[in-house]
Design a protein around this motif. Structure first.
Motif, PDB file in Angstrom:
ATOM      1  N   PRO A 166       0.837  -1.204   0.000  1.00 45.72           N
ATOM      2  CA  PRO A 166       0.000   0.000   0.000  1.00 45.72           C
ATOM      3  C   PRO A 166       0.874   1.256   0.000  1.00 45.72           C
ATOM      4  N   ASP A 220      -2.057   4.364  -4.005  1.00 49.85           N
ATOM      5  CA  ASP A 220      -3.401   3.955  -3.592  1.00 49.85           C
ATOM      6  C   ASP A 220      -4.193   5.147  -3.082  1.00 49.85           C
ATOM      7  N   ARG A 227      -6.256  -2.981   2.089  1.00 50.07           N
ATOM      8  CA  ARG A 227      -5.172  -3.666   1.395  1.00 50.07           C
ATOM      9  C   ARG A 227      -4.396  -4.649   2.251  1.00 50.07           C
TER      10      ARG A 227
END
Length: 231
Positions: A78, A100, A123
């Motif tokens: 992430p 992200d 995530r």
């Protein structure tokens, strides 16, 4: 284990402020002032989330983001982009490079912590403190307690981490190698058969509640957590 966050930021004052706030929030924090040192850090230990400043002294953060996304080892980490650029096209460029999330400066540490928590929940749910319940099991990350059908189920720290990961990724099969990377860390070098030993211990820990069947073997592929028992 707390999530490890790699903060890539060249401004010492901002780096220190964010680092302190992240640590107070319970995260393990590593820092790097530029892309070169960030890659060295990542080579040694894979972080659970990356905070990446757009403007770095040796190369743009957006270029580093593309590099991380092109590497199979780092493509799923992430990543939140930190930047003073607020134009719509800049945000689009950052997201298309693989970020992200995108947060513009100045921002409050509280907002950043909320974004981190939200992203980890999506995530990397194994790194959040949220309790998990499934198939008669309840796992509480903060207290490190597991209960099944009303009774406490003691287990070792490795078995706890293994169960936490599998429960947060239920119904998905993971190979021994993938479990080693996710639970032990990709910087730890142990035999893949070590996973089998801890799977057996985990099933033994769950057996007093009759729940050992939720840890299933996918022959030739690996293991998964499933509430659909198929012996």
């Amino acid at each position: 284990m707390p999530a490890t966050i790699l903060l890539i930021e060249d401004e010492p004052a901002i780096r220190e402020l964010l680092s302190v706030n992240l640590q107070h929030a319970g995260y393990s924090v590593r820092t790097a002032p530029d892309a070169h040192q960030a890659l060295e850090q990542i080579q040694r230990v894979l972080p659970d989330l990356i905070l990446l400043d757009w403007m770095l002294p040796d190369q743009p953060g957006i270029r580093l983001a593309r590099q991380l996304r092109s590497d199979t080892r780092t493509r799923d980490i992430p990543l939140i982009m930190l930047t003073a650029r607020s134009a719509e096209q800049d945000k689009v460029d950052g997201l298309e490079a693989g970020a992200d999330d995108y947060i513009t400066k100045p921002f409050s540490p509280r907002e950043l912590l909320a974004r981190i928590k939200s992203l980890l929940r999506r995530r990397a749910p194994q790194h959040t403190p949220d309790p998990i319940e499934a198939g008669g099991l309840r796992l509480e990350p903060d207290s490190r307690r597991v209960s099944g059908n009303g009774q406490i189920l003691p287990m070792g720290p490795t078995e706890f981490r293994l169960l936490h990961f599998l429960m947060t990724h239920a119904e998905r099969v993971y190979s021994r190698g993938q479990l080693l990377d996710q639970v032990w860390g990709d910087h730890v070098f142990v035999e893949e058969r070590t996973v089998d030993v801890h799977i057996r211990r985990l099933r033994k820990a769950l057996s007093p509640a009759g729940l050992d069947g939720v840890i299933q073997t996918a022959r030739g592929a690996g293991y998964c957590f499933s509430t659909t028992h198929s012996q």
